[in-house]
Design a protein around this motif. Structure first.
Motif, PDB file in Angstrom:
ATOM      1  N   ASP A 293       0.810  -1.224   0.000  1.00  0.00           N
ATOM      2  CA  ASP A 293       0.000   0.000   0.000  1.00  0.00           C
ATOM      3  C   ASP A 293       0.840   1.269   0.000  1.00  0.00           C
ATOM      4  O   ASP A 293       0.362   2.337  -0.404  1.00  0.00           O
ATOM      5  CB  ASP A 293      -0.934   0.011   1.220  1.00  0.00           C
ATOM      6  N   THR A 294       2.089   1.169   0.483  1.00  0.00           N
ATOM      7  CA  THR A 294       2.925   2.373   0.616  1.00  0.00           C
ATOM      8  C   THR A 294       4.043   2.459  -0.410  1.00  0.00           C
ATOM      9  O   THR A 294       4.788   3.440  -0.421  1.00  0.00           O
ATOM     10  CB  THR A 294       3.543   2.439   2.024  1.00  0.00           C
ATOM     11  N   GLU A 296       4.334   3.184  -3.503  1.00  0.00           N
ATOM     12  CA  GLU A 296       4.382   4.336  -4.408  1.00  0.00           C
ATOM     13  C   GLU A 296       4.178   5.667  -3.708  1.00  0.00           C
ATOM     14  O   GLU A 296       4.153   6.709  -4.363  1.00  0.00           O
ATOM     15  CB  GLU A 296       3.336   4.166  -5.515  1.00  0.00           C
ATOM     16  N   SER A 297       4.063   5.659  -2.384  1.00  0.00           N
ATOM     17  CA  SER A 297       3.787   6.920  -1.665  1.00  0.00           C
ATOM     18  C   SER A 297       4.981   7.399  -0.852  1.00  0.00           C
ATOM     19  O   SER A 297       4.845   8.304  -0.030  1.00  0.00           O
ATOM     20  CB  SER A 297       2.578   6.730  -0.740  1.00  0.00           C
ATOM     21  N   THR A 298       6.164   6.803  -1.067  1.00  0.00           N
ATOM     22  CA  THR A 298       7.355   7.248  -0.361  1.00  0.00           C
ATOM     23  C   THR A 298       7.989   8.423  -1.117  1.00  0.00           C
ATOM     24  O   THR A 298       7.579   8.756  -2.229  1.00  0.00           O
ATOM     25  CB  THR A 298       8.379   6.102  -0.243  1.00  0.00           C
ATOM     26  N   SER A 299       9.017   9.015  -0.512  1.00  0.00           N
ATOM     27  CA  SER A 299       9.704  10.123  -1.191  1.00  0.00           C
ATOM     28  C   SER A 299      10.559   9.641  -2.361  1.00  0.00           C
ATOM     29  O   SER A 299      11.032  10.460  -3.162  1.00  0.00           O
ATOM     30  CB  SER A 299      10.581  10.900  -0.194  1.00  0.00           C
ATOM     31  N   PRO A 301       9.404   6.901  -4.826  1.00  0.00           N
ATOM     32  CA  PRO A 301       8.385   5.897  -5.152  1.00  0.00           C
ATOM     33  C   PRO A 301       8.987   4.628  -5.750  1.00  0.00           C
ATOM     34  O   PRO A 301       9.840   4.672  -6.634  1.00  0.00           O
ATOM     35  CB  PRO A 301       7.494   6.625  -6.164  1.00  0.00           C
ATOM     36  N   SER A 314       2.869   4.223   8.081  1.00  0.00           N
ATOM     37  CA  SER A 314       3.294   5.296   7.187  1.00  0.00           C
ATOM     38  C   SER A 314       4.737   5.046   6.743  1.00  0.00           C
ATOM     39  O   SER A 314       5.572   4.600   7.534  1.00  0.00           O
ATOM     40  CB  SER A 314       3.196   6.650   7.888  1.00  0.00           C
ATOM     41  N   SER A 316       6.347   7.667   4.904  1.00  0.00           N
ATOM     42  CA  SER A 316       6.688   8.982   4.344  1.00  0.00           C
ATOM     43  C   SER A 316       7.542   9.839   5.271  1.00  0.00           C
ATOM     44  O   SER A 316       7.887  10.965   4.920  1.00  0.00           O
ATOM     45  CB  SER A 316       5.404   9.745   4.007  1.00  0.00           C
TER      46      SER A 316
END
Length: 592
Positions: A293-294, A296-299, A301, A314, A316
């Motif tokens: 789920d995460t 592609e949402s990191t700094s 991707p 999380s 991020s």
């Protein structure tokens, strides 16, 4: 008449007539007696098992505390458990076809030398530190670093079996199944280390030997470790705190090393496969879903930072990325869990393939060297979120990251990606190069190089810039191209020889075994003690002058010497088409 003349046959002719019938009668009688003794009721001659399993079964002894009696505070309902995936695919062939392989005397000599070193260390451990986590190879005696649960015994179980040390294996296995996991002076246990060393070691030894007591002990330990997931969101912390687990006050960490909770999937999945209980797989499946789920949402991707917030789920809050410490086995386990599950859950492969796209683009680099060495390394990357998301590569290399060559090779063969195979070859030879240019013949724990600039393709060479090197090197006495040796120690680590082993098994290139032997001899020259082998403080000094440290972690026997032994063994021993090895080199059988 003396006794000798009475026993002498009457004539040579008489003996030639009577002896065959007498011998046949004696042999037939002996065979009958052996079968009568060895065949148990209801067991046929065809069911007689190999010598490793014919002896009395090893007796299991339970720990003094039963974690299955501890009530969960945030349980998963039985109908909500994620079952093991079904419908295994026909996996691609990983290992090179060795149709004309001959195990010659030269190779057997090398293998026997590795085995001799193993036995010397093992016998010293038995005499000086039995039951302790590790041997002190200089001062003698032992020390506890992982709960006092005999890490060296459990880590070495499968190596003992693989090296055909039957009596030693059974002695060690009998001790392993009597470990009392409630008997420790520690109030918490490192979830990751206990899983990869102890749980992985027990499962692998069972996979190889079939000794049921080992599986029972693995299940007992798995029950304890499973309670680390008893948190409000079912995300474990880096530590399993015993009292917090019992009282229901555990929480996932807010800044835990990503490789901790995210590198448990192989051991817990294998435990579910062997016991039929899906709860262990369900536990790690939930961690995988968090990663999924995460991703592609990191700094950066596609990758996960070295620290993750498991409590709030999380990814991020941290912006450093690496294939070294803190996150290494997270990536390794993506492709290996895919293989262990028989390819039945393709999401593991997809996550791996996506992550490697980013690794290739932002972490891998070709070092600038005067000889234009055809090698690659993995560095560290930082995302400057306050500067528009600029991505900076630090060409600092960790010995821990040397596993990446084998990972790319395994992934490239599994996914049929030739470029990944090319990368894996160069990463593997990069670490070999790092050994070869050091005065002691061993690579430092952490060191800096100079990354090529402006290459359109990672695999292209770059010109040597002597002025750049002179202006920025902190190690002018080392090989040209080195920036520093920030942590110059060698800790008996296995990652470089691990990738050499994988490359030999995948390519069949015999020159790798000669390179491996050079590495082995250099390591022995610098690390050998009266009792075994010791880590050394500085690999940049002259040969014979390295200071030895009083440390010999369990992975020296469980990983490093095992990989050296396997690279000099016939390729059918622990075939990469039949087994997948966890990050502690424990082979798990791939279900077919």
């Amino acid at each position: 008449m003396n006794r000798r003349s009475v026993l002498r046959p009457a004539s040579t002719h008489a003996m030639s007539v009577r002896r065959p019938s007498r011998l046949l009668f004696v042999l037939a009688t002996l065979c009958f007696m052996i079968l009568f003794i060895r065949i148990l009721p209801g067991q046929s001659v065809m069911n007689l098992t190999p010598s490793f399993a014919r002896k009395q079964p090893i007796a299991f002894r339970p720990s003094s505390f039963d974690w299955s009696t501890v009530q969960e505070h945030f349980p998963v309902q039985p109908d909500s458990l994620t079952p093991l995936p079904t419908g295994h695919k026909k996996l691609p062939k990983v290992q090179h076809d060795f149709p004309s392989y001959e195990h010659d005397e030269h190779t057997e000599f090398r293998r026997s030398k590795v085995k001799d070193v193993f036995l010397k260390c093992w016998n010293s451990y038995k005499a000086q530190a039995w039951g302790k986590d590790e041997l002190r190879p200089i001062s003698g005696g032992g020390k506890d670093t992982f709960g006092g649960w005999a890490a060296t015994i459990v880590d070495a179980l499968d190596a003992l079996y693989i090296m055909d040390l039957e009596d030693e294996f059974r002695h060690a296995a009998a001790a392993a199944v009597e470990i009392d996991f409630a008997d420790t002076e520690d109030t918490a246990v490192n979830l990751f280390e206990t899983t990869i060393r102890h749980l992985g070691g027990l499962l692998s030894a069972y996979d190889l030997s079939g000794e049921e007591a080992l599986l029972r002990k693995a299940k007992e330990l798995g029950e304890m470790l499973y309670h680390a997931f008893d948190t409000p969101n079912r995300m474990p912390g880096f530590w399993l705190d015993f009292e917090a687990a019992k009282s229901g006050t555990q929480l996932g960490g807010t800044r835990d090393p990503a490789a901790g909770p995210a590198s448990l999937s192989m051991e817990f999945s294998r435990l579910s496969q062997l016991t039929g209980d899906p709860k262990y797989f369900d536990a790690v499946h939930r961690v995988k879903k968090f990663l999924q789920d995460t991703q592609e949402s990191t700094s950066l991707p596609g990758m996960w930072p070295t620290h993750l917030d498991f409590q709030h789920m999380s990814a991020s809050g941290s912006h450093g990325y690496s294939l070294g410490a803190l996150s290494d086995s997270l990536y390794e386990y993506l492709i290996k869990t895919y293989l262990l599950l028989g390819g039945a859950d393709d999401s593991w492969r997809q996550m791996y393939a996506r992550a490697m796209e980013v690794v290739e683009k932002h972490l891998l680099f070709r070092p600038m060297t005067p000889r234009k060495d055809d090698v690659l390394f993995s560095g560290n990357t930082w995302v400057r979120v306050d500067e528009g998301g600029r991505v900076d590569l630090d060409a600092e290399v960790q010995h821990l990251g040397c596993f990446a060559g084998g990972m790319f090779l395994l992934g490239g063969r599994t996914m049929d990606v030739s470029r990944h195979l090319d990368i894996g070859v160069r990463l593997t030879w990069g670490c070999r190069w790092g050994y070869s240019v050091m005065p002691t013949g061993m690579m430092p724990e952490i060191f800096g190089l100079f990354a090529c600039r402006g290459n359109e393709d990672l695999l292209d060479f770059c010109p040597w810039d002597n002025e750049r090197w002179r202006a920025h090197t902190l190690a002018p006495t080392l090989e040209k191209g080195w920036r520093n040796a920030r942590e110059p120690a060698y800790q008996l680590r296995p990652e470089a020889i691990e990738s050499m082993f994988v490359l030999w098994r995948i390519s069949g290139d015999e020159s790798l075994r000669d390179a491996a032997w050079d590495m082995f001899e250099s390591i022995m020259q610098a690390t050998e003690t009266d009792l075994g082998n010791a880590a050394i403080a500085n690999v940049t000094v002259k040969r014979g002058q390295a200071e030895k440290l009083d440390s010999m972690e369990s992975f020296w026997l469980g990983e490093t010497l095992k990989y050296f032994y396997l690279i000099f063994s016939p390729p059918g021993l622990i075939s990469l088409d039949e087994y997948v090895l966890n990050t502690e080199a424990h082979p798990f059988k791939i279900p077919r």
